[in-house]
Design a protein around this motif. Sequence first.
Motif: not given
Length: 268
Positions: A197-222
Motif C-alpha cells: 500500500d502506498d497511501s500516505p499515513g501518520n503515526t508516532w515514534a519513540i526515539t532514543s539516542s547516544v551522542g557527544i558534543r565537541y565545543k568549537l568556541n564559546v558560541l558553537s558546538d559540533i
Amino acid sequence: MNTKIIAAVLTLWLLLPFSSRAQLGFSNEVGIIAGPLLFQSDFGLRNNYDTNINNQGIGVGIVHYMNFAYRADCNCYSRDLYFNDHFKLRSEADLHYTKLTHEGFESEKQTLGGLQLRSHTGSSLVFELGMQLEYFPLSIRDFQAGAYKVAPYISLGAHYVGYQAKYESSLDAPGALPEDIYFNPFLVGDGELGGIDDSPGNTWAITSSVGIRYKLNVLSDINLELRYHRYFSNWVDGLNPDQQFYPPNKYDDSIVWLNVGYIYYLDF
C-alpha cells in the motif's frame, strides 16, 4: 500526510520557544543535523548484511534546544539545580528518504518468487516533528565555560510522523495480474494490494539516542549522534503482509540514524 496541519504545527514549534523565553528563564540553541540512516523494514531480511548495506537513506533536520543552565534574559546562569545543569529539552523537525530493495537468500533464488522479490522496489519519504529530553552526565555549565571539550549525552523522546511510501516492479506490464508481479505472500493483508500500500499515513515514534558534543568556541558546538526511531506502524515502508502468510513480518518499521550537526548558541 496533511501538509496544512504539519505547516501550522511547525510554525508554532518554531515561534513558541522564542516568544516565551523571558518568562521561562532559559537560553536558546539552534542547529542543523544530517547523516545516513538504515531503514529496518519488510524489504529484505532483518539482521542481513546486504539488507543493511543497500537499504540506506539520508536524513536532515533542524533542531532547537532549551538550555536551562543559562538565562538569556539576564545574561547570567540560572539557579544551580541538578536538572538545570544536566538536562536540555530538544525539539526538532526531520525529513528522511530511503530507497528500498529486497535482499537476502529468498530474493537470490532462481525461482519466480526470487525474481518477483528482486523486481519489487520501493521508497519511503518521512517527516518527523517532536521532542527529546537530553541528559548530560557532566556539568552543562562547565562545558559551556570551556572546562572540557567533549560532553556526552543520552536522550529519550517521542515524534509525530507523517510518511509517504511508493512501490513499483519491473515485472509490471499491461495485462499482468498482481500475482504475476509481486511475491504472493505479500498479497495478503489489509492494504490496497493486500500487504502492499502506498497511501500516505501518520503515526508516532519513540526515539532514543547516544551522542557527544565537541565545543568549537564559546558560541558553537559540533554534534555526533547515533539514534534509533521505532515507529508504531508497519506501513511506513508501504509493505505490511499478513504475518500468518509471511512470518518474518513481526516487527514494526524502524530506523538507525547516524548524524553530524552544528549547534549555535543564541544570545536571546
